[in-house]
Design an enzyme around this catalytic site. Sequence first.
Site, short mmCIF file in Angstrom:
data_model
loop_
_atom_site.label_atom_id
_atom_site.label_comp_id
_atom_site.label_asym_id
_atom_site.label_seq_id
_atom_site.Cartn_x
_atom_site.Cartn_y
_atom_site.Cartn_z
N LYS A 205 0.84 -1.21 0.00
CA LYS A 205 0.00 0.00 0.00
C LYS A 205 0.87 1.26 0.00
O LYS A 205 0.64 2.21 -0.77
CB LYS A 205 -0.92 -0.01 1.22
CG LYS A 205 -1.62 1.29 1.51
CD LYS A 205 -2.64 1.64 0.46
CE LYS A 205 -3.03 3.10 0.53
NZ LYS A 205 -4.13 3.46 -0.32
N CYS A 259 -2.93 11.16 0.69
CA CYS A 259 -2.29 9.86 0.42
C CYS A 259 -0.86 10.03 -0.08
O CYS A 259 0.09 9.68 0.60
CB CYS A 259 -3.11 9.09 -0.61
SG CYS A 259 -4.84 9.02 -0.19
N1 SAJ Z 1 -0.42 14.71 -9.50
C1 SAJ Z 1 0.59 15.33 -10.25
N2 SAJ Z 1 1.03 14.73 -11.39
C2 SAJ Z 1 0.50 13.55 -11.82
C3 SAJ Z 1 -0.55 12.93 -11.07
C4 SAJ Z 1 -0.99 13.54 -9.92
O1 SAJ Z 1 1.10 16.39 -9.88
O2 SAJ Z 1 0.95 13.06 -12.86
C5 SAJ Z 1 -0.88 15.30 -8.23
C6 SAJ Z 1 -2.35 15.71 -8.21
O3 SAJ Z 1 -2.52 16.98 -8.75
C7 SAJ Z 1 -2.67 15.63 -6.73
C8 SAJ Z 1 -1.78 14.49 -6.22
O4 SAJ Z 1 -0.80 14.30 -7.22
O5 SAJ Z 1 -2.28 16.82 -6.06
C9 SAJ Z 1 -2.48 13.18 -5.87
O6 SAJ Z 1 -3.50 12.88 -6.79
P1 SAJ Z 1 -3.86 11.41 -7.32
O7 SAJ Z 1 -5.11 11.52 -8.10
O8 SAJ Z 1 -2.70 10.80 -8.03
O9 SAJ Z 1 -4.03 10.53 -6.01
P2 SAJ Z 1 -4.99 10.53 -4.71
O10 SAJ Z 1 -4.16 11.03 -3.57
O11 SAJ Z 1 -6.31 11.18 -4.94
O12 SAJ Z 1 -5.26 8.95 -4.55
C10 SAJ Z 1 -4.17 8.05 -4.41
C11 SAJ Z 1 -4.37 6.88 -5.37
N3 SAJ Z 1 -3.12 6.13 -5.48
C12 SAJ Z 1 -2.57 5.82 -6.65
O13 SAJ Z 1 -3.02 6.12 -7.72
C13 SAJ Z 1 -1.30 5.00 -6.58
C14 SAJ Z 1 -5.50 5.99 -4.89
O14 SAJ Z 1 -5.59 4.82 -5.68
C15 SAJ Z 1 -5.28 5.58 -3.43
O15 SAJ Z 1 -6.35 4.81 -2.95
C16 SAJ Z 1 -5.20 6.83 -2.60
O16 SAJ Z 1 -4.09 7.60 -3.07
C17 SAJ Z 1 -5.05 6.44 -1.14
O17 SAJ Z 1 -6.05 6.56 -0.38
O18 SAJ Z 1 -3.99 5.95 -0.75
#
Ligand code: SAJ
Length: 425
Positions: A205, A259
């Site tokens: 995780k 996360c």
């Molecule tokens: N972000 C970037 N560049 C990218 C992708 C995302 O800057 O290429 C930023 C986003 O703007 C945001 C942050 O990263 O600020 C996180 O966004 P996200 O959509 O990637 O993730 P979370 O935090 O909403 O959800 C994540 C997910 N994990 C993964 O994709 C590995 C989700 O599946 C998990 O369940 C969740 O964390 C969790 O609860 O752990």
Amino acid sequence: MNNKEICVVGLGYIGLPTSAMFATHGCKVHGVDVNEEVVNALNKGKIVIEEPYLDIMVQAAVRSGHLKADTKPQEADVFIIAVPTPLTKDKKADMSCVISAAETIVPYLRKDNLVILESTSPVGTVENLLVPILEKSGLKVGEELYVGHAPERVLPGKILWELVHNNRIVGGVNKKSAEKIRDLYRIFVNGEIYLTDATTAEMCKLMENTYRDVNIALANELAKICEENGINAWEVIELCNKHPRVNLHQPGPGVGGHCLAVDPWFIIEKSPELAKIITLSRETNDSMPEHVLNRIDDILEDIEGVKKVTILGITYKPNVDDTRESPILKLIDLLEARGDYDISVYDPHVKTYKYQAKDLIDASKNSDLIVLGVNHDIFRDLPLGDMGLVMRNKNLFDTRNFLDRHDVEEKGFNYWLLGEEKKSS
Ligand code: SAJ
């Protein structure tokens, strides 16, 4: 199997959808939360968080009598702990909610019960923290009481779909525990369920979110390097990703949410000497709001006196109302600390925020710069012509490569892009 009695401790972003899922699949779910507002709302079929379709599902579950809430646990076949594990100020895992959740269920445990930790936790939590507390019940863990970790993997905004369709990893203190957890989640999970031990599941995780954080850091580093070298990072990423084994992530103003910005610290906490790339990645992503601030300083350096910046979007990612760990809020703190910036904000997803303007035109009044902070769908077709009419200087800084440069320039704006040469084209 579907007539199981399940007690879910913690009715937040994970506990509530999971409860609703089990309840609408025939289980009797007893939800527990320390927050009376959450409990009272739920018993009326209402919810206090925003997640598409969750309200409808909770209402159906409560009306059918399969879901109810209380501030105390009760006896059940299965106990699921889904409470927060936030970071302390010195970036350590705060396990107090897990500890108190585990302690509250001890008096209700019976022989053959199953206890599942869903909360994202540092490696070793099940073995070294949870099991010793549960043993106070007098039951022998692994033989009379089955215990394990079933980390959630759902994406906020798509939780209900992903709960059903995602593959899951399930880790038990022994094989029988893992098998019992798998059989339980089979009630609504259509994805594959892979069995392992609890400690491996904990590391999986953490590593899933760390993988993403590290890759975003790489993209953010590339963005800075491209700015210095007069190259467009977004074009580099698009072209590199034509390679069958390359998947560069997207740069941006930083990484937010509860996360990606949190979980890597749980690994760093355990192995600070070894987690070098992970630590540097966290620092790189945390440096992005300041990098955006420096770009804003450069764009507006010729303007004397107080300058006005209009920020579009303050949530941690697009199309959600969640501002936890939002890098744009950190940017606003930095702008405030500079002292010579007026700030206005427009984010229709967020109900109240101190600088919130009533609409895009109101937000643009006398502005020197529009900063596109979050790529909400609603910002796709900005009325730039009208916004430009009320602005003092027509500058636009896109931190997400979201807007159409030609359209922006056609409306008479200077267009600036994160991850591209510092000068306007
Ligand atoms: N972000 C970037 N560049 C990218 C992708 C995302 O800057 O290429 C930023 C986003 O703007 C945001 C942050 O990263 O600020 C996180 O966004 P996200 O959509 O990637 O993730 P979370 O935090 O909403 O959800 C994540 C997910 N994990 C993964 O994709 C590995 C989700 O599946 C998990 O369940 C969740 O964390 C969790 O609860 O752990």
